[in-house]
Motif scaffolding. Sequence first.
Motif, PDB file in Angstrom:
ATOM      1  N   ILE A   1       8.247 -15.308 -13.384  1.00 62.51           N
ATOM      2  CA  ILE A   1       8.382 -15.325 -11.930  1.00 62.51           C
ATOM      3  C   ILE A   1       7.021 -15.496 -11.267  1.00 62.51           C
ATOM      4  O   ILE A   1       6.880 -16.238 -10.284  1.00 62.51           O
ATOM      5  CB  ILE A   1       9.082 -14.042 -11.442  1.00 62.51           C
TER       6      ILE A   1
ATOM      7  N   GLU B   1       8.868 -11.245 -15.942  1.00 65.65           N
ATOM      8  CA  GLU B   1       7.896 -10.867 -14.916  1.00 65.65           C
ATOM      9  C   GLU B   1       6.805 -11.932 -14.808  1.00 65.65           C
ATOM     10  O   GLU B   1       6.426 -12.346 -13.702  1.00 65.65           O
ATOM     11  CB  GLU B   1       7.299  -9.501 -15.252  1.00 65.65           C
TER      12      GLU B   1
ATOM     13  N   LEU C   1      12.877 -18.309  -4.374  1.00 63.88           N
ATOM     14  CA  LEU C   1      13.917 -17.740  -5.230  1.00 63.88           C
ATOM     15  C   LEU C   1      14.501 -18.801  -6.156  1.00 63.88           C
ATOM     16  O   LEU C   1      14.725 -18.556  -7.352  1.00 63.88           O
ATOM     17  CB  LEU C   1      15.014 -17.129  -4.362  1.00 63.88           C
TER      18      LEU C   1
ATOM     19  N   VAL D   1       5.169  -8.323  -9.982  1.00 64.82           N
ATOM     20  CA  VAL D   1       6.598  -8.332 -10.305  1.00 64.82           C
ATOM     21  C   VAL D   1       6.885  -7.159 -11.239  1.00 64.82           C
ATOM     22  O   VAL D   1       6.188  -6.973 -12.246  1.00 64.82           O
ATOM     23  CB  VAL D   1       7.027  -9.651 -10.982  1.00 64.82           C
TER      24      VAL D   1
ATOM     25  N   ARG E   1      14.309 -18.645 -10.368  1.00 63.09           N
ATOM     26  CA  ARG E   1      15.455 -18.682 -11.263  1.00 63.09           C
ATOM     27  C   ARG E   1      15.352 -19.844 -12.257  1.00 63.09           C
ATOM     28  O   ARG E   1      15.833 -19.755 -13.370  1.00 63.09           O
ATOM     29  CB  ARG E   1      16.751 -18.807 -10.451  1.00 63.09           C
TER      30      ARG E   1
ATOM     31  N   ARG F   1      17.025  -6.166 -12.744  1.00 65.05           N
ATOM     32  CA  ARG F   1      16.575  -6.267 -11.352  1.00 65.05           C
ATOM     33  C   ARG F   1      15.062  -6.430 -11.314  1.00 65.05           C
ATOM     34  O   ARG F   1      14.323  -5.651 -11.926  1.00 65.05           O
ATOM     35  CB  ARG F   1      16.994  -5.029 -10.565  1.00 65.05           C
ATOM     36  N   TYR F   2      14.635  -7.485 -10.600  1.00 61.91           N
ATOM     37  CA  TYR F   2      13.208  -7.738 -10.405  1.00 61.91           C
ATOM     38  C   TYR F   2      12.854  -7.450  -8.953  1.00 61.91           C
ATOM     39  O   TYR F   2      13.593  -7.840  -8.027  1.00 61.91           O
ATOM     40  CB  TYR F   2      12.858  -9.191 -10.728  1.00 61.91           C
TER      41      TYR F   2
ATOM     42  N   SER G   1      10.250  -4.931 -13.198  1.00 60.69           N
ATOM     43  CA  SER G   1      11.646  -5.115 -13.595  1.00 60.69           C
ATOM     44  C   SER G   1      12.219  -3.795 -14.084  1.00 60.69           C
ATOM     45  O   SER G   1      11.492  -2.895 -14.542  1.00 60.69           O
ATOM     46  CB  SER G   1      11.760  -6.166 -14.703  1.00 60.69           C
TER      47      SER G   1
ATOM     48  N   ILE H   1      17.001 -10.582  -7.955  1.00 59.41           N
ATOM     49  CA  ILE H   1      15.582 -10.768  -7.642  1.00 59.41           C
ATOM     50  C   ILE H   1      15.396 -10.439  -6.172  1.00 59.41           C
ATOM     51  O   ILE H   1      15.910 -11.139  -5.299  1.00 59.41           O
ATOM     52  CB  ILE H   1      15.115 -12.212  -7.930  1.00 59.41           C
TER      53      ILE H   1
END
Length: 591
Positions: A80, A77, A46, A94, A50, A108-109, A96, A38
């Motif tokens: 988050i 997405e 963060l 967001v 998670r 991976r974001y 991805s 991220i």
Amino acid sequence: MSVRYVQGLLAIFLMLLSLPALSQTSWQPPNAKLAIEIDGIEGALLTNARIFLSLTALEGEKVPSIFRVRYLSRTGEQEIRSALEPFGFYNASVTSEINEGEDIWTVRYVVDVGPVTTYNNVNVRLIGNAQNDTAFQKLIESQQPYSGQVFNHQAYERFKASLRNLAAERGYYDATFTEHSVKVETSQQLADVSLVFDSGERYLFGETTFCCAFLGDSLLNRFIQYETGEPFNTRALLDLQVDLAGSDYFNRVEVSPQWQNTSDHHVPIDVALTPNERDRYQVGLGYGTDTGARITLGFDRRWVNDRGHRLSSVIRLSEVQNTGFVSYIIPGNNPARDSYSFNGEITDRSFEEQRSTLYRTSFKDLRHYDRWHRTYQLAYQREDFAFGDEPTESSNFLIPSVEWSLIESSNLPANRNIIDDGYRLSIMLQGGYDGALSDTTFASVKVGAKWIHRLNESWRVLVRSEIGALRADNFEALGPTLRFFAGGDHNVRGYAYQQLGPENADGVVVGGKYMTASSVEVDYSFKPNWRVALFTDIGNSMMQWDEGLKQSVGFGFRWVSPIGPVRLDLAMALDEPSKPWRLHLTLGPDL
């Protein structure tokens, strides 16, 4: 069936056969493991992202089907974005992507938090009796949100919880929020808050009753530090419970406000008490380099009568010193902190050609003032003593004394037996007057200090110092217990117990008029509950201040046991190189 139709089915069949060769990863789970990255946020953002992310449950595991990974990555997405909203970020974007490696698939974001939402209109009102409560005024001043401040939903909820908790603590039993609303305008990144807290009327302490008590009300009521009719405060009830539990009279203490039985806003307090065993017997074995092998036998009667008087006695036997001690203790006006005691002691000591038998009776008045302790004592003692081949002499003294001590410390969160930061200060004054049941006039003072400071997670520094001085019309009339000696586990390591001091013609240490001892030590935690230390000690006992001091250096190990640090030290006396390293073993708290 036409030929063209058959040809079409055959083409579809051939295409399906070729799919595994074209894209193995699209249909069958690979052997790779799943990883998550991220980018664009850190810290609390963060961590919360998670927590919200469903995909984290699969991180480090074997990748499931590509369809599940794609679904969860797209769902992530929105997860988050939801995780960022409590921090005031309502317009985050967001994206991805999935990077399919041979051993690791990485989801991976990339996060762009966007502009942060701030408070616009803030309306916080307190109504009810708490309007005049300074505790609420301080809380609101320190935690109330203000216009222009970043809107943090978690901080806002903590502010509300703080109001509720303070109301419960201070007896506003009927407190409630009559209004609590938050309106967020995401297009303008502004939040309007309206909060109205009605505390209602503050309750008062009612009558306190003790259930199943074997002690008299006169004693139990002295534990109560509040008056009937005073404003309610749970802190006072907690102090009452702690003081009763710490008195050693009771095995179990329950303090309960009876909210269901309130009358005219007075809440009665019930205290349920379960008695401890009346008699306690103790047997202990140990070893110290100052005392050698030792055994301790103890007997305590936790209460002698319904006034809470106590009896405590102990016998300590060792290679160096044998002691018998008995104390009759009477609770004071505040039984948790004040006491009077009548004490008797017989101590017989024989060490390094020093011989002494002490008979002492005393009366003590002990007071605790938060961190301060104060002790007044009036003692009468007789001491029969001899040094080397000298004939036995006797001394008699009536000694008034006073001692003050101050201890301030904090412990490591992970281990309450290790001092994180703290200090100890103490001073003792005593004396006797010729003609008032004393063989000579004398006065002495002893001052001690110790300081502990943690430099970082592993290192600590420990510094201690003590100094003593006395004046006497006839020094020779003083027994060993009234003179100053140096050396030993808690004084100047590297030297034997009371080895340092003026000597007589036979080379026997007889003690001095002055004493000083200081130490500087650093210790390092190399694994949990284990530390290694380096130290140097310096000090001596003297007849004159200008006499030389003795120094030692050494190292040691510390094991932080459940009952306190155990110290094993090896120290070398620098002023006596012919003597070997000396071992010191001690057990006890840092301060």
